[in-house]
Design an enzyme around this catalytic site. Structure first.
Site, PDB file in Angstrom:
ATOM      1  N   CYS A  75      -4.372  -6.073   2.631  1.00  0.00           N
ATOM      2  CA  CYS A  75      -3.459  -6.300   1.801  1.00  0.00           C
ATOM      3  C   CYS A  75      -3.089  -7.776   1.449  1.00  0.00           C
ATOM      4  O   CYS A  75      -3.105  -8.298   2.385  1.00  0.00           O
ATOM      5  CB  CYS A  75      -2.351  -5.409   1.910  1.00  0.00           C
ATOM      6  SG  CYS A  75      -1.013  -5.607   0.594  1.00  0.00           S
ATOM      7  N   THR A 113      -6.496  -8.385  -5.224  1.00  0.00           N
ATOM      8  CA  THR A 113      -5.773  -7.275  -4.743  1.00  0.00           C
ATOM      9  C   THR A 113      -6.717  -6.496  -3.905  1.00  0.00           C
ATOM     10  O   THR A 113      -8.036  -6.348  -4.273  1.00  0.00           O
ATOM     11  CB  THR A 113      -5.150  -6.458  -5.646  1.00  0.00           C
ATOM     12  OG1 THR A 113      -4.632  -5.088  -5.062  1.00  0.00           O
ATOM     13  CG2 THR A 113      -6.089  -6.213  -6.733  1.00  0.00           C
TER      14      THR A 113
END
Length: 229
Positions: free
Chosen positions: A195, A83
């Protein structure tokens, strides 16, 4: 090949993509029936997302440090965090972990610099776009990051309300395309998909700027680290 320990689940949609790329890249590099020696701890993202919203970064860092320690105890030689946003607590995750940690921003910066870019758009959650942890890492490498001026709330909502749930909408793709076009008008030469889910929506075929998918770049860097030495 060393064993990769992956902290995943943020979201599971992008972690599934990590699993694919890690194994595909290992097979490409080693041939035959080779796949990546890999330990994945997929967290419940609801709890992490609640900590994000509350600004409970210390709590989140401690939780993910515990996950990293568990991966090391299970035999991981290298740690990766699947992430972008939670790299805000990268230092906390590494505390007491005597294993290499591959930071997601580093292979992205290296790829951009290798291609001759210095001014880049940065898309991601509002935390990644607005906080300094990611931008400062890019600045330290000699890159100038630009973030959207007006679309940040919509971009953030698309990530959490759609992409993290596996929902891909053409209307949302157009919102991202408009954000990229506006970054290009301000001087961005390329755009970081900062992202790990944005690659579900945007790639070079749908972007007016060259795209750098952090998920792909990070996964390949983890394979590099696992094969090094």
């Amino acid at each position: 090949m060393k064993t990769i320990g992956l902290i995943g689940g943020m979201s599971w949609e992008s972690t599934a993509h990590y699993y694919r790329v890690l194994n595909q890249e290992t097979a490409r590099r080693l041939g035959g029936l080779h796949s990546a020696p890999l330990i994945v701890h997929s967290v419940d993202f609801a709890g992490i997302a609640a900590m994000q919203s509350a600004g409970a970064w210390d709590e989140a860092g401690a939780a993910l440090n515990g996950v990293a320690r568990g991966l090391v105890a299970a035999g991981a030689d290298i740690i990766g965090l699947a992430t972008n946003t939670m790299h805000v607590v990268a230092d906390a995750i590494q505390d007491g972990i005597a294993r290499p940690f591959v930071h997601i921003a580093d292979p992205t910066a290296e790829a951009l610099l290798a291609d001759g870019f210095d001014t880049v758009g940065l898309l991601g959650t509002r935390f990644t776009m607005e906080m300094d942890f990611y931008k400062d890492r890019l600045l330290a490498r000699g890159l100038t990051p630009l973030i959207p001026e007006v679309e940040r709330t919509n971009l953030n909502g698309i990530i959490y309300d759609e992409l993290c749930k596996g929902i891909v909408r053409e209307e949302s793709r157009r919102i991202y395309q408009t954000a990229i076009d506006r970054l290009a008008a301000r001087g961005a030469q390329a755009v970081i998909l900062g992202c790990t889910e944005i690659g579900m929506l945007i790639d070079d075929s749908t972007s007016s700027l060259p795209t750098y998918d952090t998920t792909d770049l990070h996964a390949k860097a983890l394979v590099d680290a696992a094969l090094a030495g």
